[in-house]
Design a protein around this motif. Structure first.
Motif, PDB file in Angstrom:
ATOM      1  N   MET A 195       0.630  -1.069   0.021  1.00 39.87           N
ATOM      2  CA  MET A 195       0.085  -0.081   0.054  1.00 39.87           C
ATOM      3  C   MET A 195       0.821   1.275   0.090  1.00 39.87           C
ATOM      4  O   MET A 195       1.972   1.229   0.335  1.00 39.87           O
ATOM      5  CB  MET A 195      -0.891   0.089   1.013  1.00 39.87           C
ATOM      6  N   THR A 196       0.245   2.250  -0.374  1.00 39.85           N
ATOM      7  CA  THR A 196       0.902   3.754  -0.387  1.00 39.85           C
ATOM      8  C   THR A 196       1.111   4.060   1.214  1.00 39.85           C
ATOM      9  O   THR A 196       0.656   3.164   2.038  1.00 39.85           O
ATOM     10  CB  THR A 196      -0.025   4.607  -0.971  1.00 39.85           C
ATOM     11  N   ARG A 197       2.051   4.866   1.543  1.00 39.85           N
ATOM     12  CA  ARG A 197       2.303   5.321   2.725  1.00 39.85           C
ATOM     13  C   ARG A 197       1.328   5.513   3.829  1.00 39.85           C
ATOM     14  O   ARG A 197       0.059   5.786   3.482  1.00 39.85           O
ATOM     15  CB  ARG A 197       3.277   6.464   2.831  1.00 39.85           C
ATOM     16  N   ARG A 198       1.439   4.813   4.818  1.00 45.44           N
ATOM     17  CA  ARG A 198       0.142   4.938   5.705  1.00 45.44           C
ATOM     18  C   ARG A 198       0.002   6.539   6.157  1.00 45.44           C
ATOM     19  O   ARG A 198       0.940   7.392   6.282  1.00 45.44           O
ATOM     20  CB  ARG A 198       0.679   4.281   6.954  1.00 45.44           C
ATOM     21  N   GLN A 199      -1.163   6.864   6.784  1.00 51.12           N
ATOM     22  CA  GLN A 199      -1.794   7.969   7.020  1.00 51.12           C
ATOM     23  C   GLN A 199      -0.702   8.587   8.367  1.00 51.12           C
ATOM     24  O   GLN A 199      -0.467   7.683   9.264  1.00 51.12           O
ATOM     25  CB  GLN A 199      -3.018   8.057   7.600  1.00 51.12           C
ATOM     26  N   LEU A 218      -9.769   4.244   5.618  1.00 55.29           N
ATOM     27  CA  LEU A 218      -8.837   4.648   5.998  1.00 55.29           C
ATOM     28  C   LEU A 218      -8.871   5.649   7.167  1.00 55.29           C
ATOM     29  O   LEU A 218      -7.950   6.154   7.838  1.00 55.29           O
ATOM     30  CB  LEU A 218      -8.183   5.660   4.886  1.00 55.29           C
ATOM     31  N   ARG A 219     -10.286   6.054   7.471  1.00 54.91           N
ATOM     32  CA  ARG A 219     -10.277   7.179   8.406  1.00 54.91           C
ATOM     33  C   ARG A 219      -9.581   8.460   8.200  1.00 54.91           C
ATOM     34  O   ARG A 219      -8.747   8.833   9.368  1.00 54.91           O
ATOM     35  CB  ARG A 219     -10.282   6.543   9.839  1.00 54.91           C
ATOM     36  N   SER A 220      -9.431   8.785   6.939  1.00 50.50           N
ATOM     37  CA  SER A 220      -8.469   9.950   6.540  1.00 50.50           C
ATOM     38  C   SER A 220      -9.289  11.043   5.792  1.00 50.50           C
ATOM     39  O   SER A 220     -10.526  10.944   5.575  1.00 50.50           O
ATOM     40  CB  SER A 220      -7.161   9.222   5.795  1.00 50.50           C
ATOM     41  N   PHE A 222       1.692   0.086  -6.056  1.00 50.11           N
ATOM     42  CA  PHE A 222       0.925   0.403  -4.776  1.00 50.11           C
ATOM     43  C   PHE A 222      -0.523   0.495  -5.030  1.00 50.11           C
ATOM     44  O   PHE A 222      -0.955   0.720  -6.126  1.00 50.11           O
ATOM     45  CB  PHE A 222       1.126   2.026  -4.557  1.00 50.11           C
ATOM     46  N   VAL A 223      -1.223  -0.167  -3.876  1.00 55.14           N
ATOM     47  CA  VAL A 223      -2.610   0.051  -3.904  1.00 55.14           C
ATOM     48  C   VAL A 223      -3.105   1.231  -3.338  1.00 55.14           C
ATOM     49  O   VAL A 223      -2.592   1.430  -2.160  1.00 55.14           O
ATOM     50  CB  VAL A 223      -3.008  -1.297  -3.390  1.00 55.14           C
ATOM     51  N   ALA A 224      -4.244   2.131  -3.784  1.00 58.12           N
ATOM     52  CA  ALA A 224      -4.415   3.403  -3.253  1.00 58.12           C
ATOM     53  C   ALA A 224      -5.894   3.645  -3.061  1.00 58.12           C
ATOM     54  O   ALA A 224      -6.463   3.042  -4.366  1.00 58.12           O
ATOM     55  CB  ALA A 224      -3.704   4.513  -3.809  1.00 58.12           C
TER      56      ALA A 224
HETATM   57  C1  LIG Z   1      -7.718  -4.677  -3.023  1.00 62.44           C
HETATM   58  C2  LIG Z   1      -6.772  -5.791  -2.688  1.00 62.44           C
HETATM   59  O1  LIG Z   1      -6.900  -7.032  -2.946  1.00 62.44           O
HETATM   60  S1  LIG Z   1      -5.755  -5.082  -1.310  1.00 62.44           S
HETATM   61  C3  LIG Z   1      -4.950  -6.623  -0.883  1.00 62.44           C
HETATM   62  C4  LIG Z   1      -3.912  -6.351   0.100  1.00 62.44           C
HETATM   63  N1  LIG Z   1      -3.257  -7.410   0.595  1.00 62.44           N
HETATM   64  C5  LIG Z   1      -3.479  -7.925   1.939  1.00 62.44           C
HETATM   65  O2  LIG Z   1      -4.207  -7.477   2.756  1.00 62.44           O
HETATM   66  C6  LIG Z   1      -3.109  -9.098   2.192  1.00 62.44           C
HETATM   67  C7  LIG Z   1      -1.681  -8.931   3.013  1.00 62.44           C
HETATM   68  N2  LIG Z   1      -1.938  -8.025   4.093  1.00 62.44           N
HETATM   69  C8  LIG Z   1      -1.412  -8.228   5.459  1.00 62.44           C
HETATM   70  O3  LIG Z   1      -0.503  -8.924   5.592  1.00 62.44           O
HETATM   71  C9  LIG Z   1      -1.814  -6.956   6.511  1.00 62.44           C
HETATM   72  O4  LIG Z   1      -2.970  -6.579   6.113  1.00 62.44           O
HETATM   73  C10 LIG Z   1      -0.465  -5.792   6.514  1.00 62.44           C
HETATM   74  C11 LIG Z   1       0.737  -6.626   6.855  1.00 62.44           C
HETATM   75  C12 LIG Z   1      -0.679  -5.423   5.157  1.00 62.44           C
HETATM   76  C13 LIG Z   1      -1.059  -4.596   7.269  1.00 62.44           C
HETATM   77  O5  LIG Z   1      -1.230  -5.388   8.546  1.00 62.44           O
HETATM   78  P1  LIG Z   1      -1.742  -4.461   9.947  1.00 62.44           P
HETATM   79  O6  LIG Z   1      -0.731  -3.457   9.848  1.00 62.44           O
HETATM   80  O7  LIG Z   1      -2.065  -5.435  10.893  1.00 62.44           O
HETATM   81  O8  LIG Z   1      -3.125  -3.517   9.377  1.00 62.44           O
HETATM   82  P2  LIG Z   1      -4.448  -4.009   9.010  1.00 62.44           P
HETATM   83  O9  LIG Z   1      -4.142  -5.240   8.031  1.00 62.44           O
HETATM   84  O10 LIG Z   1      -5.142  -4.550  10.095  1.00 62.44           O
HETATM   85  O11 LIG Z   1      -5.080  -2.848   8.433  1.00 62.44           O
HETATM   86  C14 LIG Z   1      -4.690  -2.176   7.225  1.00 62.44           C
HETATM   87  C15 LIG Z   1      -4.028  -0.854   7.434  1.00 62.44           C
HETATM   88  O12 LIG Z   1      -3.722  -0.321   6.306  1.00 62.44           O
HETATM   89  C16 LIG Z   1      -4.469   0.852   6.120  1.00 62.44           C
HETATM   90  N3  LIG Z   1      -4.395   0.828   4.636  1.00 62.44           N
HETATM   91  C17 LIG Z   1      -5.401   0.193   3.979  1.00 62.44           C
HETATM   92  N4  LIG Z   1      -5.214   0.854   2.483  1.00 62.44           N
HETATM   93  C18 LIG Z   1      -4.413   1.618   2.298  1.00 62.44           C
HETATM   94  C19 LIG Z   1      -3.836   2.285   1.486  1.00 62.44           C
HETATM   95  N5  LIG Z   1      -4.013   2.044   0.140  1.00 62.44           N
HETATM   96  N6  LIG Z   1      -2.894   3.318   1.718  1.00 62.44           N
HETATM   97  C20 LIG Z   1      -2.387   3.518   3.205  1.00 62.44           C
HETATM   98  N7  LIG Z   1      -3.101   2.859   3.991  1.00 62.44           N
HETATM   99  C21 LIG Z   1      -3.822   1.662   3.777  1.00 62.44           C
HETATM  100  C22 LIG Z   1      -5.770   0.674   6.902  1.00 62.44           C
HETATM  101  O13 LIG Z   1      -6.379   2.045   6.953  1.00 62.44           O
HETATM  102  C23 LIG Z   1      -5.413   0.167   7.958  1.00 62.44           C
HETATM  103  O14 LIG Z   1      -4.466   1.084   8.817  1.00 62.44           O
HETATM  104  P3  LIG Z   1      -4.761   0.997  10.519  1.00 62.44           P
HETATM  105  O15 LIG Z   1      -3.764  -0.126  10.819  1.00 62.44           O
HETATM  106  O16 LIG Z   1      -4.094   2.251  10.733  1.00 62.44           O
HETATM  107  O17 LIG Z   1      -6.175   0.765  11.059  1.00 62.44           O
END
Ligand SMILES: CC(=O)SCCNC(=O)CCNC(=O)[C@H](O)C(C)(C)COP(=O)(O)OP(=O)(O)OC[C@H]1O[C@@H](n2cnc3c(N)ncnc32)[C@H](O)[C@@H]1OP(=O)(O)O
Ligand SMILES: CC(=O)C(=O)O
Length: 530
Positions: free
Chosen positions: A74-78, A114-116, A101-103
């Motif tokens: 994903m793109t940089r976190r909030q 995102l609560r952003s 990047f997924v955005a």
């Molecule tokens: C459309 C799709 O198919 S996207 C597929 C993405 N792939 C996956 O999710 C599989 C792999 N993912 C993982 O292993 C985990 O989710 C990780 C390692 C990426 C992140 O894990 P965690 O840090 O525990 O976060 P979690 O999964 O609970 O939540 C995602 C976080 O990313 C944030 N986020 C989601 N999308 C984006 C984005 N595009 N840009 C920035 N932040 C984002 C969410 O708001 C959430 O933030 P928070 O932790 O402050 O609540």
């Protein structure tokens, strides 16, 4: 006319890994990447480095593939600077050539998921892309929920896509993340996007929740997008992604696309498609989808008698492309829907020539229909059909008689909870007038019977020593107390032969035994036993 290049981006190893029940090992990932590369796919998205140990390890060492190797994240976190975002760092430190990047691109998702704020999300896209470009990575941005976002707030969805493009993204990929878009919507929306971003930089990523992922991808192509994302066999989150195993032959074999576009997959590589599709299923330990377009076992199977008679005159009458073009095979099935043409075609395939005017042909067809009415199904039991045909033609030797068999199921329970389970079977047969009795133990009644029958066939034993039962399927139909059981058995031998037989009875053990006896008789017959 010069053809335009369409880029194929495979996400089997990332979105495909989000399929229920799929869990790739590191070795699986390496093999699949090599298969995709050999096929001629342009981008192989390997996974999400930093998300789990397998993906991180996969990205530590670049696989030796010609395709661009892409890392997803994903793109940089909030609230985080891009330089201090460990997720972004994992992408950039990986051995990938490209970063995807997924955005978010739907205002509602920005607010709720995102609560952003909309501004922060746009800044996150711009900063992430610029940072990755400055680290010499090629960048794609998957605009998540783009089509839903565009329908709700076109200006914001476009602003997200434009932010990615203006910051230096090579590809801006419009995602139908929830899979609810329809082809005419996709075509209209992509046409709007390419007014502000060149089509040569626009991709599409479709999910199959309405069964339209392939149609939506083609609609995007018609509207001007030039990258299609998808997966082998349509793996992917929920109902899956656009199926590249369907898209590739469509692009190469359908004139509307083949005359305008070229892709990295050649016509020669296309002939490997069925094998590649089945190899993926083999790795996943699941049965290939028989009804898959182009590559399924039924994709070129003709069942109806009227179709079969025409197919035998000219296959084009009931085939939209040739099976050979995708490495598949034509099959003409024998069943209660068959006519004499089906029977002749199947007999020819099995090496039993028969003239259409031979009176035995009608007898065989009548016998097939009568047996099918009792519950037999020959389309999945070609060895039983072969035996039936040979008997009707008077060409099947009689090898042995079953005099009796019995089977007992044994369960022993101990106070400490230990449970011992097994079964014992006795089979009495006569070979050339000589009675032979064999007993065997098995882990269940069918296993015990199978072992007992194959234990001592006298002079014929040498023909069946290497036979083993590899698959066993039961279907109960008609329901209630009149239920009939159909058993399909698949056997294999040491020379790579595989054959299927069928048994039918009100009793599952009898049906199983009949199918096993057919399997043995078939092996003796094709081995030339006298
Ligand atoms: C459309 C799709 O198919 S996207 C597929 C993405 N792939 C996956 O999710 C599989 C792999 N993912 C993982 O292993 C985990 O989710 C990780 C390692 C990426 C992140 O894990 P965690 O840090 O525990 O976060 P979690 O999964 O609970 O939540 C995602 C976080 O990313 C944030 N986020 C989601 N999308 C984006 C984005 N595009 N840009 C920035 N932040 C984002 C969410 O708001 C959430 O933030 P928070 O932790 O402050 O609540
Ligand atoms: C990126 C992705 O997988 C999606 O939006 O569906």
């Amino acid at each position: 006319m010069t053809k335009e290049r369409v880029t194929l981006y495979d996400t089997t190893l990332r979105d495909g890994a989000q399929t229920t029940g799929v869990d790739f090992s590191l070795e699986d990932k390496r093999q699949i990447a090599a298969m995709l590369d050999d096929l001629g796919i342009d981008y192989v998205e390997g996974g999400y480095p930093g998300a789990n140990a397998t993906d991180t390890e996969f990205f530590a060492d670049r696989p030796k593939i010609k395709a661009r190797f892409s890392a997803f994240g994903m793109t940089r976190r909030q609230g985080r600077s891009v330089e201090n975002d460990t997720g972004v760092a994992a992408l950039l430190d990986s051995a990938a050539d490209a970063v995807t990047f997924v955005a978010k691109s739907w205002d509602y998702q920005v607010k709720v998921a995102l609560r952003s704020t909309e501004e922060d999300n746009l800044e996150g896209i711009t900063q992430s892309v610029r940072h990755a470009v400055s680290k010499k990575k090629e960048v794609a941005v998957d605009c998540e929920h783009f089509f839903d976002g565009f329908k709700a707030n076109p200006d914001y969805a476009l602003a997200c896509a434009k932010a990615a493009y203006d910051a230096g993204a090579r590809w801006v990929v419009l995602c139908d993340t929830n899979g609810g878009a329809l082809p005419h919507e996709v075509e209209r929306i992509v046409a709007e996007v390419i007014k502000v971003i060149p089509g040569a930089s626009v991709g599409v990523h479709c999910h199959d929740d309405t069964g339209q992922a392939v149609a939506n991808s083609l609609a995007a192509l018609r509207a001007g997008a030039r990258q299609i994302q998808g997966t082998l066999n349509g793996l992917g989150e929920r109902c899956g992604n656009a199926n590249l195993t369907t898209i590739i032959p469509t692009l190469l074999l359908k004139d509307e696309f083949a005359s305008r576009f070229e892709i990295g997959v050649t016509q020669e590589k296309l002939t490997h498609l069925t094998r590649v599709s089945h190899a993926l299923d083999e790795l996943l330990n699941r049965a290939p989808n028989r009804h898959a377009p182009y590559v399924g076992a039924s994709a070129f199977a003709t069942k109806a008698g009227i179709h079969a008679s025409a197919v035998m005159i000219d296959p084009k009458t009931y085939e939209h492309v040739t099976p050979e073009s995708v490495g598949n095979q034509r099959r003409v099935l024998v069943s209660d829907q068959a006519g004499r043409s089906n029977i002749i075609s199947e007999l020819t395939r099995l090496g039993v020539p028969l003239d259409k005017d031979d009176p035995r042909l009608s007898r065989l067809l009548d016998e097939v229909k009568e047996k099918e009415a009792q519950g037999y199904a020959y389309e999945g039991a070609d060895a039983s059909f072969f035996l039936l045909a040979k008997r009707v033609l008077g060409e099947a030797p009689h090898y042995f008689d079953i005099e009796r068999y019995s089977v007992a199921v044994d369960r022993r329970f101990a106070r400490n909870g230990f449970e011992d389970r097994g079964a014992e079977a006795i089979v009495k047969i006569a070979v050339h007038g000589e009675t032979r009795i064999s007993a065997a133990e098995g882990n269940g009644p069918v296993n015990a019977l199978d072992l007992a029958l194959r234990k001592d066939l006298g002079a014929y034993q040498k023909y069946i020593d290497d036979v083993r039962l590899v698959d066993y399927r039961v279907r109960v139909f008609q329901g209630g107390t009149d239920a009939v059981t159909r058993v399909l058995v698949e056997c294999a031998d040491g020379e790579g032969g595989r054959w299927s037989t069928v048994g039918v009875s009100a009793n599952v053990i009898d049906a199983s035994f009949e199918a096993i006896v057919d399997a043995i008789n078939y092996k003796l017959l094709v081995s030339g036993a006298k």
